[in-house]
Write a protein that holds these residues in place. Structure first.
Motif, short mmCIF file in Angstrom:
data_model
loop_
_atom_site.label_atom_id
_atom_site.label_comp_id
_atom_site.label_asym_id
_atom_site.label_seq_id
_atom_site.Cartn_x
_atom_site.Cartn_y
_atom_site.Cartn_z
N TYR A 175 0.83 -1.20 0.00
CA TYR A 175 0.00 0.00 0.00
C TYR A 175 0.87 1.25 0.00
CZ TYR A 175 -3.58 -3.37 1.46
OH TYR A 175 -4.43 -4.45 1.54
N MET A 176 2.00 1.21 0.70
CA MET A 176 2.93 2.34 0.68
C MET A 176 3.34 2.65 -0.75
SD MET A 176 6.80 2.58 2.31
CE MET A 176 7.51 1.38 1.15
N ILE A 177 3.71 1.62 -1.50
CA ILE A 177 4.19 1.82 -2.86
C ILE A 177 3.05 2.18 -3.80
CG2 ILE A 177 5.37 0.69 -4.78
CD1 ILE A 177 6.89 -0.96 -2.65
N ALA A 178 1.89 1.56 -3.60
CA ALA A 178 0.73 1.88 -4.45
C ALA A 178 0.23 3.30 -4.20
CB ALA A 178 -0.39 0.88 -4.19
N ASN A 179 0.23 3.73 -2.93
CA ASN A 179 -0.14 5.11 -2.62
C ASN A 179 0.79 6.09 -3.33
OD1 ASN A 179 -2.25 4.43 -0.90
ND2 ASN A 179 -1.04 4.58 0.96
N VAL A 199 10.51 5.62 -2.72
CA VAL A 199 10.26 4.39 -1.98
C VAL A 199 10.20 3.17 -2.91
CG1 VAL A 199 9.01 5.55 -0.12
CG2 VAL A 199 7.72 4.67 -2.09
N GLU A 200 10.23 3.44 -4.22
CA GLU A 200 9.99 2.36 -5.17
C GLU A 200 11.09 1.30 -5.19
OE1 GLU A 200 7.70 5.95 -6.74
OE2 GLU A 200 9.60 5.56 -5.73
N HIS A 201 12.22 1.57 -4.55
CA HIS A 201 13.33 0.59 -4.53
C HIS A 201 13.19 -0.40 -3.38
CE1 HIS A 201 14.37 3.78 -1.76
NE2 HIS A 201 15.37 3.08 -1.26
N TYR A 202 12.06 -0.40 -2.68
CA TYR A 202 11.88 -1.32 -1.55
C TYR A 202 12.10 -2.77 -1.96
CZ TYR A 202 9.72 -4.02 2.18
OH TYR A 202 9.51 -4.94 3.16
N GLY A 203 11.55 -3.17 -3.10
CA GLY A 203 11.67 -4.57 -3.53
C GLY A 203 13.11 -4.99 -3.68
N ARG A 204 13.96 -4.10 -4.22
CA ARG A 204 15.38 -4.43 -4.38
C ARG A 204 16.05 -4.61 -3.01
NH1 ARG A 204 19.62 -1.23 -4.04
NH2 ARG A 204 18.43 0.69 -4.31
N LEU A 205 15.73 -3.71 -2.06
CA LEU A 205 16.31 -3.83 -0.72
C LEU A 205 15.83 -5.09 -0.01
CD1 LEU A 205 16.19 -0.17 0.63
CD2 LEU A 205 18.07 -1.37 -0.50
N LEU A 206 14.56 -5.44 -0.22
CA LEU A 206 14.03 -6.66 0.39
C LEU A 206 14.76 -7.88 -0.16
CD1 LEU A 206 11.98 -8.20 2.11
CD2 LEU A 206 10.37 -8.03 0.19
N ARG A 207 14.99 -7.90 -1.45
CA ARG A 207 15.70 -9.04 -2.04
C ARG A 207 17.13 -9.14 -1.50
NH1 ARG A 207 15.22 -12.63 -6.09
NH2 ARG A 207 17.13 -13.35 -7.09
N LEU A 241 4.63 -8.51 -3.83
CA LEU A 241 5.98 -8.67 -3.34
C LEU A 241 6.73 -9.81 -4.04
CD1 LEU A 241 5.44 -8.03 0.46
CD2 LEU A 241 6.64 -6.56 -1.16
N ALA A 242 6.02 -10.86 -4.38
CA ALA A 242 6.66 -11.93 -5.14
C ALA A 242 7.17 -11.39 -6.47
CB ALA A 242 5.69 -13.09 -5.36
N GLY A 243 6.37 -10.53 -7.10
CA GLY A 243 6.80 -9.90 -8.34
C GLY A 243 8.00 -8.99 -8.14
N GLU A 244 7.99 -8.20 -7.06
CA GLU A 244 9.11 -7.31 -6.76
C GLU A 244 10.40 -8.09 -6.51
OE1 GLU A 244 9.06 -3.49 -5.94
OE2 GLU A 244 7.80 -4.02 -7.64
N LEU A 245 10.27 -9.25 -5.86
CA LEU A 245 11.43 -10.07 -5.53
C LEU A 245 11.91 -10.92 -6.69
CD1 LEU A 245 10.33 -11.41 -2.02
CD2 LEU A 245 12.30 -9.93 -2.47
N GLY A 246 11.04 -11.12 -7.70
CA GLY A 246 11.35 -12.10 -8.72
C GLY A 246 11.34 -13.50 -8.16
N ALA A 247 10.48 -13.71 -7.12
CA ALA A 247 10.41 -14.99 -6.43
C ALA A 247 9.13 -15.72 -6.79
CB ALA A 247 10.47 -14.77 -4.92
N GLN A 248 9.16 -17.03 -6.70
CA GLN A 248 7.97 -17.83 -6.94
C GLN A 248 7.00 -17.66 -5.77
OE1 GLN A 248 8.81 -21.97 -7.58
NE2 GLN A 248 6.67 -22.54 -7.87
#
Length: 477
Positions: A175-179, A199-207, A241-248
């Motif tokens: 929701y943070m990123i969608a907002n 904030v859009e780089h959150y997925g990269r930091l999470l990975r 988040l799965a999409g952001e991570l490139g994870a299954q």
């Protein structure tokens, strides 16, 4: 459109205006942009923001007495501003807090020094339903029990306070990123001129974080996100988040444990899994260890985890550190483990498992907010000033029957921020949930899921209880 009818109340900190009605530091460009728009232009921005959530299927689930209902999360188009200096202070306080909580978890599942030294009573820890004896003696990679944390922070005229720590399966980052995506598109010019941090780089930091906490010796670990399935209230976030991570994105039935290792079933056979970002509660993770009737987990998963062959983020048993009774002791934990004074204050908390705490709470129900120690989502709480005598009496009966299940806190004068309501600006109560990622170091994204109590006068910001969201703009220096 002007703020002519906007009502300031000096008992509540206003996020945009000083008590004399002038914009706060950093809010001037946004104020000028909003007042330069017509009512029709603002309505168009709000409509586009709402439409973006609808077309992307950004939903949450409200659980009623008889059925669950899926809804689009309401989002307000007026962002909330946090200055660079305010964010720097919050960031330091949040890093201090999650560092402390990770040390606490290592301790209470290890030597238990904090209990032996009398800093926190043994019954508060061992009596917590989220304390998992199965985790005794475990030590996750890098000592990181909590890789992903979302801490709820509120502001009053006395400053920032931590309302609660969410350490098990914290939600809301999507929701943070969608907002941000929706509001940035509607207010692009002022967004640029305000120099808002991304904030859009959150997925990269999470990975990066999940890769760092993988079992040792894995240069390129395999990641999956474990979801309870499509009927979970946060399933949209799991997909995102799965999409952001490139994870299954997997369910329990997609995984299997063989010879102490975890594998995912694919069309080309079994593929080893090194890190599981799990969005399934402890009770349902492994039917051989926790609930035997669970169809959401993976038989043998905890065995593979104990062997060090897979990482679970977050680790099972982290709930003991975000229990609302344990919360009361976090400032003492900071002093004990770090030898520092807490930067972020706790809300004063009365523990009802103590006879004097129960008596005080029962005598002051009409003034207090009372919560279940394991509750979440705004369910099962009593907001005394907004309750009826009958509701308080029914709640008191439950408290007398099981005092250890409750804590109470004073009713805070939460800060307010402007929202667009029925074509005019009105103040509504807000909080914020920043997200911290801990691997070799703790990283924060300069933003948060800012929740807003859209019902007039309401203090409950949870989406499940009529709340919504808005974008949080953290400004550059």
């Amino acid at each position: 459109m002007d703020f002519g009818n906007y009502q300031l109340d000096l008992t509540h900190y206003d996020e945009m205006f000083l008590p004399d009605g002038t914009p706060r530091d950093g809010s001037g460009p946004l104020y000028e942009a909003l007042t330069g728009l017509s009512e029709e232009e603002l309505a168009g921005i709000q409509e586009r923001v709402t439409h973006s959530f609808s077309t992307e299927g950004i939903t949450f689930t409200v659980y009623g007495d008889e059925e669950a209902e899926e809804r689009i999360i309401p989002v307000d188009c007026v962002p909330r501003i946090v200055t660079a200096s305010e964010w720097a202070f919050l960031e330091r306080g949040l890093v201090q807090r999650i560092t402390t909580l990770n040390r606490f978890l290592s301790d209470v599942y290890g030597e238990g020094r904090i209990v032996q030294d009398g800093v926190i009573p043994v019954d508060v820890v061992r009596g917590c339903p989220q304390y998992r004896v199965e985790m005794r003696g475990m030590e996750p990679p890098l000592g990181v029990w909590v890789a992903i944390c979302g801490t709820d922070v509120v502001r009053t005229n006395d400053g920032f306070f931590v309302l609660e720590d969410n350490l098990r399966v914290p939600s809301g980052v999507s929701y943070m990123i969608a907002n941000r995506k929706a509001v940035k598109a509607g207010l692009r010019r002022v967004y640029r001129s305000s120099r808002v941090r991304d904030v859009e780089h959150y997925g990269r930091l999470l990975r990066e974080t999940l890769r760092e906490v993988a079992p040792r010796g894995h240069a390129d670990p395999s990641l999956v996100l474990l979801t309870p399935g499509i009927y979970n209230s946060a399933f949209y976030e799991h997909m995102f988040l799965a999409g952001e991570l490139g994870a299954q994105l997997v369910e329990g039935r997609d995984l299997v444990v063989n010879d102490g290792y975890v594998y995912t079933r694919t069309t080309s056979g079994l593929r080893r899994v090194d890190v599981i970002y799990r969005r399934v509660d402890d009770d349902f993770l492994d039917p051989l260890v926790f609930r035997p009737d669970s169809l959401l987990g993976v038989p043998g998963l905890l065995h593979a985890y104990r062997l060090g062959n897979v990482t679970l983020a977050n680790a099972p048993g982290t709930g003991v550190a975000d229990d609302k009774s344990v919360y009361a002791y976090v400032p003492d934990m900071v002093r004990y483990y770090l030898g520092e004074e807490p930067l972020l204050k706790n809300v004063e908390t009365t523990i009802c498992r103590r006879p004097e705490g129960l008596e005080y709470t029962l005598d002051n129900l009409e003034k207090l907010v009372v919560k279940r120690v394991g509750g979440s989502g705004g369910y099962g709480m009593l907001v005394g000033p907004h309750s009826t005598a009958a509701e308080r009496e029914a709640y008191a009966q439950e408290m007398r029957a099981n005092p250890s299940d409750f804590i109470s806190q004073p009713t805070l004068a939460l800060s307010r921020a402007p929202c667009l309501v029925d074509g005019r600006f009105e103040p509504r109560h807000v909080d914020l949930r920043p997200f911290m990622l801990t691997g070799r170091e703790t990283r924060t994204v300069p933003g948060a899921f800012c929740r807003v109590a859209l019902r007039e006068g309401s203090l409950v910001v949870n989406s499940s209880q009529g709340g919504g969201g808005k974008d949080l703009w953290v400004l550059e220096d």
